[in-house]
Design an enzyme around this catalytic site. Structure first.
Site, PDB file in Angstrom:
ATOM      1  N   ASP A   1     -20.230 -36.430  49.362  1.00  0.00           N
ATOM      2  CA  ASP A   1     -19.246 -35.774  48.483  1.00  0.00           C
ATOM      3  C   ASP A   1     -19.962 -34.670  47.717  1.00  0.00           C
ATOM      4  O   ASP A   1     -20.640 -34.931  46.720  1.00  0.00           O
ATOM      5  CB  ASP A   1     -18.635 -36.784  47.507  1.00  0.00           C
ATOM      6  CG  ASP A   1     -17.691 -37.772  48.198  1.00  0.00           C
ATOM      7  OD1 ASP A   1     -17.901 -38.074  49.391  1.00  0.00           O
ATOM      8  OD2 ASP A   1     -16.746 -38.251  47.537  1.00  0.00           O
TER       9      ASP A   1
ATOM     10  N   LYS B   1     -11.558 -32.525  48.388  1.00  0.00           N
ATOM     11  CA  LYS B   1     -11.497 -33.520  47.317  1.00  0.00           C
ATOM     12  C   LYS B   1     -11.195 -32.821  46.005  1.00  0.00           C
ATOM     13  O   LYS B   1     -11.747 -31.753  45.726  1.00  0.00           O
ATOM     14  CB  LYS B   1     -12.827 -34.275  47.251  1.00  0.00           C
ATOM     15  CG  LYS B   1     -12.915 -35.306  46.136  1.00  0.00           C
ATOM     16  CD  LYS B   1     -14.223 -36.103  46.230  1.00  0.00           C
ATOM     17  CE  LYS B   1     -14.459 -36.941  44.982  1.00  0.00           C
ATOM     18  NZ  LYS B   1     -15.759 -37.649  45.010  1.00  0.00           N
TER      19      LYS B   1
ATOM     20  N   LYS C   1      -8.964 -36.080  49.774  1.00  0.00           N
ATOM     21  CA  LYS C   1      -9.394 -37.135  48.859  1.00  0.00           C
ATOM     22  C   LYS C   1      -8.976 -36.777  47.440  1.00  0.00           C
ATOM     23  O   LYS C   1      -9.338 -35.719  46.919  1.00  0.00           O
ATOM     24  CB  LYS C   1     -10.910 -37.345  48.923  1.00  0.00           C
ATOM     25  CG  LYS C   1     -11.380 -38.416  47.923  1.00  0.00           C
ATOM     26  CD  LYS C   1     -12.844 -38.790  48.086  1.00  0.00           C
ATOM     27  CE  LYS C   1     -13.290 -39.723  46.950  1.00  0.00           C
ATOM     28  NZ  LYS C   1     -14.730 -40.085  47.057  1.00  0.00           N
TER      29      LYS C   1
END
Lengths: 483, 292
Positions: free
Chosen positions: B129, B192, B228
């Site tokens: 991430d 994300k 996400k």
């Protein structure tokens, strides 16, 4: 463990009908009482999603209309005109509060009687209706400030109001709230297919202890409405409905002293420039034409899109209508409910047929209608020529006509080239182009990068054959005052 | 067709997101969706006080949140704890996700970011991430932002790359859409929303906007990128709202852990309680849900 994920489908989520009590039969509401019609005639109102009978409703003949108007006159002379404006305001506030407190009941009843999705009745119709009462209650004792230069703005007397079936409670409210706040009394004639929320509103007026005769509700059909239009003791008529009937009312009242407000049909243009935010434009189109199954006088039913983005926009629209949820209007996830009546469904079918025959290409959402009830899927036409009937006539259903243009002036010229002029939408990321366009559109309301935004403080009404007079805001107050 | 950044307007974006986020997901659909939320969850702890024992507890909970409940998708942690998590998750389906690239600010030299990424992968991370350099983005240096994403992309071949946009720092929907499009072009496997370190993070409108970007990218290139959502999703009702947004914008093909994640630390507690309520008809107290 990692389980395979099954596909998500929303389970039925029906709104409860428990808050609603529908009587077997309803009388007319005249002089603060429920009364039978003179010859005891009745008609049936049904749920358009199921074709089930909801109730029997009294049918008002000319004699009943006369009785209602005389009651309104008595209410005006005896109580309402004598009341201090601040006292009038208290009654109007009381109705507003009752509407808010009973909002779920009104919303469910509106959906059952008219077929619109509960989400819309709950989130739009009923909150807007109570907002109109609150807004106008505030003006009752401030009318001298509302209309500058008139220290003695006075009521007109008895108002006759005839409302359509697409927003039965809300449009009744658009007329009752300003009429009462300005000191008039009223005879309301709801549409034949959707009388129940107006009758519930009458009950609310009764429970609010409104003086007798101030609000009267008479149910019936076009003949009932015609008797109200022709009654000599009506001071003002406010009509929302078709242009055809509007013209008849104007003819019938010519040569009389009756004031007239007309809010009529439309074939509103929805202009999309090539710098528009396309995904949000799609949502605007959906609101513009599929809100309330397209039973909206200001529906954005003519899409004019700039040629260089037309293919992209049409592709997005095709994908979007596939996601619209058709079905049970009481389901909280329904986007498109039932068509209001068989007659209206037949009219939509006939006009769509004409579009196909004239050469337009029809795109429809995949929807298998239930066996009972009146339904029509979200639809749009491409390859529409401005001469086709579907480009010129109001369909009043979930059917959009898509046309293209090349330059702003061409878009404006095409948008204005009809006898209607109720609303318009302009979609662009350029504020300057938005203003340039809005200034040149002949429409009572122009929404830029949004659609179907309403507020009691914002006047609504039409140009040309979409009517005259405004409802809402200061302009709307003038329609109920001698200034 | 006109080129340039995709235009966005707040009014109808928020209106549509509000409708979707308030969809009524009940009975059988709710049971299914709650399990989906668990299966798509990146169970997360990103605190300075995280210790190996805390992470082991989180891993155990992620593998088996409660009897009959699916495992979560991944455990999301700092690079220093990757080895611990990898060991604890051995033999399970739960992936190890590590934040990297100078999380949460992203304000370190690129070589430091790349080294951190490589070390996380060597320690056993299967998902990275990363954060984008918001300073460069806001200064208009888009080439640098996409260059960094591409460099990290190269550094983590074989692993899943999630690109954190930190939407709360970008300032407008148009900027968020631009960042989405840029990250998609640069090779992100997931977009994300945020680090979870800001007050303003995921909102329904932002989620919808990101779905639209992913949908357009898939239509244009055929490559299906995941989404996400992270930051501030604390209860089932909010999570189900996001499920509805993805369901109606990207479709059921996206409602699986390969393409949809919710990053959260406390959401699981409420989901388990709601799930129990659906099963038994009554709420159990928080004491009946085993927390890590």
């Amino acid at each position: 463990m990692r389980a395979a994920v099954p596909d998500l489908r929303y389970a039925p989520a029906p709104e409860s009908t428990a808050p609603v009590t529908i009587r077997d039969s309803y009388g007319l509401f005249i002089g603060g009482e429920w009364v039978a019609s003179a010859n005891a005639a009745t008609f049936v109102t049904q749920n358009p999603a199921t074709e089930e009978k909801l109730a029997e409703v009294a049918y008002a003949e000319a004699a009943d209309v006369d009785r209602a108007v005389r009651s309104a006159r008595r209410g005006y002379e005896k109580y309402w005109r004598k009341l201090r404006p601040s006292e009038r305001a208290k009654y109007v506030y009381r109705i507003a509060r009752a509407l808010t407190e009973r909002s779920r009941e009104f919303a469910v009843l509106e959906t059952m009687d008219g077929g619109k999705p509960i989400r819309e009745a709950r989130d739009f119709d009923v909150p807007q209706a109570s907002a109109h009462f609150f807004y106008h209650a505030g003006w009752a004792d401030k009318l001298a400030w509302a209309i500058p230069g008139t220290e003695r703005a006075r009521p007109l007397g008895v108002v006759g109001a005839i409302v359509p079936w697409n927003f039965p409670l809300l449009i009744a409210t658009w007329k009752i709230a300003p009429a009462l706040a300005c000191g008039n009394t009223i005879v309301l004639k709801p549409a034949e297919t959707t009388p129940l929320t107006a009758l519930l509103l009458a009950q609310v007026c009764l429970e609010a202890e409104l003086p007798p005769g101030v609000v009267n509700v008479i149910t019936g059909d076009g003949r009932t409405g015609a008797a109200l239009v022709e009654h000599p003791d009506v001071d003002k008529l406010s009509f929302t409905g078709s242009t055809e009937v509007g013209k008849a009312i104007r003819r019938a009242t010519a040569g009389t002293s009756k004031r007239l407000s007309l809010e009529l049909g439309g074939k509103s243009a929805f202009i999309v420039y090539d710098d528009a935010p396309l995904d949000q434009t799609i949502e605007g189109i959906v609101s513009g034409i599929y809100f309330n199954q397209g039973h909206v006088c200001c529906a954005g039913s003519r899409l004019l899109v700039q040629e260089n983005v037309a293919a992209d926009l049409i592709e997005r629209l095709r994908a979007r209508i596939a996601t619209l949820r058709h079905g049970d209007p009481l389901d909280k996830n329904t986007d498109i409910g039932a068509i209001n009546s068989k007659a209206q469904r037949d009219k939509i079918v006939e006009l769509v047929q004409s579009g196909v025959e004239e050469g337009a290409v029809l795109v429809q959402a995949d929807f298998m209608p239930p066996e009972r009830g009146y339904w029509y899927p979200a639809s749009f036409f491409t390859r529409v020529q401005p001469t086709y009937r579907i480009a010129r006539e109001e369909i009043f259903g979930p059917v959009l006509s898509v046309m293209t243009f090349r330059t702003p002036d061409e878009a404006i010229e095409r948008a204005n080239n009809l006898p209607y002029g109720l609303s318009a939408g302009v979609w662009t990321s350029s504020g300057a182009l938005g203003m340039y366009t809005a200034q040149r559109l002949q429409a009572g309301v122009v929404w830029c990068n949004t659609f179907n935004q309403f507020d009691p403080s914002s006047p609504f009404g039409g140009y040309k054959e979409s009517g005259f007079g405004r409802e809402g805001g200061l302009a709307g107050l003038r329609a109920y005052l001698e200034t | 067709m006109p080129s340039g950044p995709t235009r966005v307007d707040a009014v109808m974006l928020e209106a549509r997101a509000t409708v979707l986020a308030s969809r009524s997901i009940k009975t059988s659909a709710k049971r299914l969706a709650l399990d989906l939320v668990v299966a798509c969850m990146d169970l997360t702890t990103l605190e300075g006080k995280d210790t190996p024992s805390k992470v082991r507890g989180l891993c155990a909970r992620g593998i088996s949140p409660a009897p009959g409940v699916p495992s979560v998708a991944a455990i999301c942690i700092y690079p220093a704890l990757v080895a611990v998590a990898r060991e604890a998750l051995e033999g399970s389906s739960v992936k190890v996700a590590s934040v990297a690239t100078a999380f949460p600010s992203g304000l370190s030299p690129l070589d430091v970011k790349l080294r951190e990424t490589r070390e996380a992968l060597e320690a056993g991370a299967q998902e990275i991430d990363m954060v984008i350099d918001r300073a460069a983005f806001l200064a208009g240096d888009y080439g640098r932002v996409s260059g960094e994403i591409a460099a990290v992309r190269d550094a983590c071949e074989g692993a899943t790359l999630k690109v954190i946009l930190e939407v709360g720092e970008l300032g407008s929907y148009a900027a968020i859409r631009r960042a989405c499009d840029l990250a998609l072009e640069a090779g992100a496997d997931f977009l994300k929303t945020s680090t979870g370190k800001l007050g303003v993070s995921s909102t329904p409108a932002v989620a919808l906007l990101m779905c639209e970007s992913i949908r357009d990218h898939a239509r244009r290139t055929g490559r299906c990128v995941g989404l996400k959502l992270a930051g501030g999703i604390r209860n089932s009702k909010a999570a189900l709202g996001y499920v509805a947004i993805v369901h109606e914008t990207l479709g059921n093909d996206w409602l699986r852990p390969e393409r949809f994640r919710i990053g959260a630390s406390t959401l699981l507690d409420d989901v388990l309680m709601q799930r129990e309520k659906e099963r038994t008809g009554s709420y159990a107290g928080a004491d009946y849900v085993a927390t890590a």
